[in-house]
Design a protein around this motif. Structure first.
Motif, PDB file in Angstrom:
ATOM      1  N   ALA A   1       1.263  -0.677   0.499  1.00 50.90           N
ATOM      2  CA  ALA A   1      -0.356   0.253  -0.095  1.00 50.90           C
ATOM      3  C   ALA A   1       0.924   0.929  -0.386  1.00 50.90           C
ATOM      4  O   ALA A   1       2.281   1.099   0.759  1.00 50.90           O
ATOM      5  CB  ALA A   1      -0.951  -0.560   1.503  1.00 50.90           C
ATOM      6  N   LYS A   2       0.599   2.007  -0.874  1.00 46.89           N
ATOM      7  CA  LYS A   2       1.520   3.501  -0.979  1.00 46.89           C
ATOM      8  C   LYS A   2       0.625   4.364   0.155  1.00 46.89           C
ATOM      9  O   LYS A   2      -0.124   4.920   0.414  1.00 46.89           O
ATOM     10  CB  LYS A   2       1.271   3.769  -2.251  1.00 46.89           C
ATOM     11  N   ILE A   3       2.248   5.201   0.119  1.00 47.39           N
ATOM     12  CA  ILE A   3       2.409   6.512   0.276  1.00 47.39           C
ATOM     13  C   ILE A   3       2.301   7.925  -0.347  1.00 47.39           C
ATOM     14  O   ILE A   3       3.819   7.359   0.025  1.00 47.39           O
ATOM     15  CB  ILE A   3       2.746   6.076   2.783  1.00 47.39           C
ATOM     16  N   LEU A   4       1.880   8.221  -0.061  1.00 47.80           N
ATOM     17  CA  LEU A   4       2.181  10.000  -0.807  1.00 47.80           C
ATOM     18  C   LEU A   4       2.561   9.117  -2.186  1.00 47.80           C
ATOM     19  O   LEU A   4       3.929   9.438  -2.480  1.00 47.80           O
ATOM     20  CB  LEU A   4       3.684  10.741  -0.814  1.00 47.80           C
ATOM     21  N   GLY A   5       2.425   8.107  -2.913  1.00 44.68           N
ATOM     22  CA  GLY A   5       3.048   7.243  -4.218  1.00 44.68           C
ATOM     23  C   GLY A   5       3.688   5.965  -3.998  1.00 44.68           C
ATOM     24  O   GLY A   5       4.268   5.871  -4.973  1.00 44.68           O
ATOM     25  N   LYS A   6       4.550   5.747  -2.900  1.00 47.36           N
ATOM     26  CA  LYS A   6       5.585   4.824  -1.958  1.00 47.36           C
ATOM     27  C   LYS A   6       4.875   3.782  -1.550  1.00 47.36           C
ATOM     28  O   LYS A   6       4.894   3.942  -0.346  1.00 47.36           O
ATOM     29  CB  LYS A   6       6.455   5.881  -1.660  1.00 47.36           C
ATOM     30  N   PRO A   7       5.357   2.868  -1.968  1.00 49.37           N
ATOM     31  CA  PRO A   7       4.908   1.655  -1.240  1.00 49.37           C
ATOM     32  C   PRO A   7       5.570   1.486   0.451  1.00 49.37           C
ATOM     33  O   PRO A   7       6.680   2.209   0.872  1.00 49.37           O
ATOM     34  CB  PRO A   7       5.591   0.155  -1.743  1.00 49.37           C
ATOM     35  N   ILE A   8       4.790   1.418   1.220  1.00 54.39           N
ATOM     36  CA  ILE A   8       5.007   1.520   2.992  1.00 54.39           C
ATOM     37  C   ILE A   8       6.607   0.388   3.109  1.00 54.39           C
ATOM     38  O   ILE A   8       7.094   0.901   3.760  1.00 54.39           O
ATOM     39  CB  ILE A   8       3.930   1.051   3.280  1.00 54.39           C
ATOM     40  N   ILE A   9       6.742  -0.877   2.083  1.00 53.64           N
ATOM     41  CA  ILE A   9       7.660  -1.209   2.196  1.00 53.64           C
ATOM     42  C   ILE A   9       9.014  -1.024   1.976  1.00 53.64           C
ATOM     43  O   ILE A   9      10.204  -0.606   2.454  1.00 53.64           O
ATOM     44  CB  ILE A   9       7.751  -2.791   1.607  1.00 53.64           C
ATOM     45  N   GLU A  10       8.795   0.440   1.140  1.00 53.90           N
ATOM     46  CA  GLU A  10       9.870   1.039   0.728  1.00 53.90           C
ATOM     47  C   GLU A  10      11.136   1.676   1.846  1.00 53.90           C
ATOM     48  O   GLU A  10      11.752   2.243   1.743  1.00 53.90           O
ATOM     49  CB  GLU A  10      10.116   1.544  -0.878  1.00 53.90           C
ATOM     50  N   TYR A  11       9.820   2.102   2.398  1.00 51.33           N
ATOM     51  CA  TYR A  11      10.372   3.707   4.148  1.00 51.33           C
ATOM     52  C   TYR A  11      11.009   2.663   4.379  1.00 51.33           C
ATOM     53  O   TYR A  11      11.967   2.925   4.873  1.00 51.33           O
ATOM     54  CB  TYR A  11       9.002   3.719   4.513  1.00 51.33           C
ATOM     55  N   ILE A  12      10.140   1.600   4.580  1.00 47.16           N
ATOM     56  CA  ILE A  12      10.693   0.419   6.297  1.00 47.16           C
ATOM     57  C   ILE A  12      12.344   0.374   5.310  1.00 47.16           C
ATOM     58  O   ILE A  12      13.584   0.133   6.129  1.00 47.16           O
ATOM     59  CB  ILE A  12       9.916  -0.934   5.533  1.00 47.16           C
ATOM     60  N   PHE A  13      12.349   0.047   3.502  1.00 50.12           N
ATOM     61  CA  PHE A  13      14.412  -0.434   3.341  1.00 50.12           C
ATOM     62  C   PHE A  13      14.453   0.498   2.825  1.00 50.12           C
ATOM     63  O   PHE A  13      15.777   0.876   3.920  1.00 50.12           O
ATOM     64  CB  PHE A  13      13.795  -0.468   1.694  1.00 50.12           C
ATOM     65  N   ASP A  14      14.143   1.996   3.608  1.00 54.23           N
ATOM     66  CA  ASP A  14      15.331   3.070   3.562  1.00 54.23           C
ATOM     67  C   ASP A  14      15.557   3.507   5.253  1.00 54.23           C
ATOM     68  O   ASP A  14      16.784   4.101   5.829  1.00 54.23           O
ATOM     69  CB  ASP A  14      14.586   4.629   3.365  1.00 54.23           C
TER      70      ASP A  14
END
Length: 768
Positions: free
Chosen positions: A26-39
């Motif tokens: 699911a996206k937050i401001l166009g970016k998947p949640i899991i990518e925030y975790i990766f970052d």
């Protein structure tokens, strides 16, 4: 450093958003949640992460098969659910150094390097990252000592046990040696299995308390809130900023429309003239927003299509959904993936339309299409009624019945009503809902509440539902022993009611309700058995419920006694409570209960009482070498199981008629009056009061300071210890008020203790 990302959950509470994608995508401001975790992991120095997968695993695997920005990723599919700890052991079995565990749906801004340093410096086997939460009931509550060493956990408690505001974020640092405690190949959780075992063995678990941002994206409301938090800079990194407060994928769409920052607009999106976007609006890739449409405080996922003059405020529109002309959606409403909302349709706040559904032209949608209303707190103290904001019409009674039939494992549900006209209607609707699921109905007919709960107890039924149709209309749901249902069961029933996820029975499973009304004589027999040698001491009985008055008078008469004398026994209309008047003296329920318990313990028996029963019962128990067990109102787990088991055998504790007959029997046995029984009790005075609060009950612990006594899973609220008495403070189920019970040697002191903490609460209320 290494990490395990738990990304296997189905995200049921985020449906219909997660019907077609795993929650971490699911996206937050166009970016998947899991990518925030990766970052986050990359910023913390993590080089290698194992990702546990269960629900729609291919969507994550295919998106990150080559890793992410230098972060090496291993994907581990779970064929069978292994629980949080079991899945981590499965993924990290070869890890040799302390590693991070993080949920794939939690957004946070934690400094992982600081957390790892803290873990190593403290010598912890596990470090739990915790944040303060004003409402910790949806999370695990962490209890710590002054050195931040963890002393206990309570998973998703009710307000009565949520007296710490430290919420377990599900972010941990785990030392590999802990994995050896986790059994292979079977479900095993951290908070409910591994951590209690570690505490029992004295293994050090420490809490890293942080004020950094954390949000558990557990439901639609939280998902929408995370978008707003991202706009406010609490989540980083953000996508590119085209202008102040305006974030885009590549460039802004052309057209004569208005933007009210902050907004996010994805790639290849078209916005027609006259549209107004923002504030706090997110529009994904490939969308089309029609002329004069308005998108405010809302999230529009990829490839959605809005016709002209549509309006969405505080709503979530899932991928591929289409909104026709002049339709409106309001706060926390959801349009599922690929659904169609027709022309001039109004979707009310909190309503979900499931994926692929079509809402015809001109409809007003007041409840979910396919899955019912969005979750509410239907229960308060085991009751469903107008006190919880729920109108007990036939529809909601059917829904409760269907929920019971779908959730209860035994597939047998008892029902009864108080005989008032509306209670009969409610009971019939309950039976219809239960029958729809194929579960068996045991119908005890018309009786009073304490009588019904006794019958549920002696029949060994898992659950019963009693309909009351008086001025305060409600349905009381009780569990084994006729006791309040546990918090876990409340949550299961609420989830089923809110989403209408009911079992559908086949024609062969339907059966007629069983008429159990003839079993009511067992209640009368049990009352008579309390006086096997008859009665001689007499009292006058009073009760507003004529059925109770007639029944108890009949029992007394059959026992050879008459209703006369200076003592008056008053029974509550539902039959659960007893008070007494002797001349000028008034004896409350607590004193009468204590007198009966005194007799039990004198005869060498333990007793089980509600948790908020008088503390001086322990003094009586010590006198006889016995024990007082206390059961909780809505336990989060089985910590009070022994108390509940014993309570099922002692109905006089919660039934005014049984208590009255027992006291009369003791008075005959000892050839004394009620005043003699009361005189044998410790001379302690009790003051009860309910006080409204404007703050989260989780702050009560801080308000009480160092005077708080022991806390644990087998306790409710907080107990404040004073030299001249004590005060028990228990939050109500809804968290909007607290019950206070002060106990002291004098009535004046008890009043003073109660008033003193009420002043503390009022001061805290004024600061909110």
């Amino acid at each position: 450093m290494k990490a395990v990302i738990m990304a296997g959950g189905e995200g049921r509470r985020l449906r219909p958003l997660t019907c077609t994608l795993p929650k971490p995508m699911a996206k937050i401001l166009g970016k998947p949640i899991i990518e925030y975790i990766f970052d986050l992991l990359c910023a913390g120095g993590v080089k290698h992460a194992a990702v546990t997968l269960g629900y729609l695993p291919h969507m994550i695997e295919e998106s990150y098969e080559d890793g992410y920005k230098g972060l090496k990723l291993d994907f581990i599919r779970e064929d069978e659910p292994l629980g949080t700890a079991g899945s981590v052991r499965n993924a990290a079995n070869d890890f040799e150094e302390p590693f991070f565990v993080i949920s794939g749906d939690a957004l946070c801004s934690f400094d992982l390097s600081k957390i790892m340093s803290y873990h190593k410096a403290s010598g912890a086997a596990v470090t739990v990252v915790a944040v303060e939460a004003s409402d910790p009931r949806e999370y695990g509550v962490v209890r710590v000592d002054k050195e931040n060493r963890v002393t206990g956990f309570i998973e998703k408690p009710s307000w009565s046990q949520a007296v710490s505001n430290l919420a377990n974020t599900g972010v941990y640092v785990i030392s590999p040696k802990c994995l050896e405690l986790i059994p292979k190949g079977k479900p095993y959780d951290f908070a409910s299995d591994l951590f209690p075992l570690m505490l029992e063995r004295g293994m050090p678990i420490y809490c890293y308390h942080t004020s950094d941002y954390w949000c558990d994206v557990g439901n639609i409301e939280a998902y929408l809130k995370c978008q707003r938090d991202a706009f406010d800079g609490r989540i980083k990194p953000l996508p590119g900023e085209t202008a102040k407060g305006i974030y885009t994928g590549k460039r802004l769409p052309s057209g004569d429309y208005s933007i009210i920052p902050p907004v996010y607009i994805g790639n290849n999106t078209e916005i027609s003239d006259g549209a107004v976007i923002g504030p706090y609006a997110v529009i994904g890739d490939g969308c089309s927003i029609g002329r004069n449409s308005k998108v405010r405080y809302s999230v529009v996922s990829d490839n959605c299509c809005f016709a002209s003059d549509t309006s969405v405020t505080g709503a979530l529109i899932c991928s591929g959904a289409a909104l026709r002309s002049r339709c409106s959606m309001y706060e926390n409403s959801v349009a599922g993936s690929g659904c169609v909302i027709g022309e001039d349709v109004c979707v009310k706040p909190g309503v979900s339309v499931w994926p692929g559904k079509v809402v015809g032209r001109g409809a007003t949608v007041n409840s979910n299409i396919k899955y019912g209303n969005v979750k509410a707190e239907y229960f308060s103290g085991g009751r469903v009624g107008e006190g919880c904001g729920i109108r007990l019409n036939a529809e909601n009674c059917v829904r409760l019945g269907s929920s019971l039939g779908s959730v209860i494992e035994s597939r047998k549900i008892a029902v009864a009503c108080d005989g008032t006209p509306y209670s009969r209607i409610m009971c019939r609707a309950l039976v219809a809902g239960i029958g729809e699921t194929g579960a068996a109905v045991w119908d005890f007919g018309e009786c009073f509440e304490s009588q019904f709960k006794y019958l549920v107890n002696i029949c060994g039924l898992e659950v019963g539902a009693f309909a009351c149709g008086e001025d305060e209309r409600y349905i009381d749901v009780c569990s084994y022993g006729g006791l309040n249902i546990p918090c876990r069961l409340e949550r299961q029933l609420e989830a089923a009611m809110s989403k209408c996820e009911f079992r559908e029975a086949s024609d062969a499973e339907f059966e007629e309700p069983s008429d159990m009304s003839g079993m009511k004589h067992l209640y009368t027999q049990a009352l008579m058995m309390l006086a096997p040698d008859g009665l001689t001491e007499t009292v006058v009985f009073e009760c507003e419920n004529p059925a109770i008055k007639n029944l108890v008078s009949s029992c007394v008469s059959k026992s050879g006694a008459e209703e006369k004398g200076n003592t008056v026994f008053k029974i509550s209309p539902d039959g659960t409570k007893l008070t007494a008047v002797y001349g000028e003296k008034k004896y409350d329920y607590e004193k009468l209960l204590a007198a009966a318990c005194n007799d039990e313990m004198c005869k060498g028996k333990d007793v089980a009482v509600p948790y908020d029963s008088p503390e001086f019962l322990e003094l009586l128990a010590a006198k006889y070498g016995r024990r007082v067990y206390r059961y909780l109102s809505t336990p989060a787990d089985g910590a009070d199981a022994k108390a509940r088991h014993l309570a099922a055998k002692q109905p006089f504790v919660r039934d005014g008629l049984f208590l009255a007959m027992k006291l009369l029997s003791v008075m005959k046995e000892r050839n004394c009056g009620l005043d003699k029984l009361i005189s044998e009790l410790p001379q302690r005075h009790i003051v009860r009061k309910t006080v409204k609060i404007n703050f989260s009950p989780s702050y009560l612990f801080d308000l009480a300071g160092e005077r708080v006594g022991e806390t644990g899973n087998d306790r409710e609220g907080i107990k404040i210890i004073r030299n001249d008495g004590s005060l028990l403070v228990i939050p109500e189920r809804g968290g909007e008020s607290v019950r206070m019970l002060a106990e002291a040697d004098t009535a004046e002191t008890a009043e003073e203790i109660c008033a003193g903490f009420e002043e503390v609460i009022n001061t805290a209320n004024d600061k909110v």
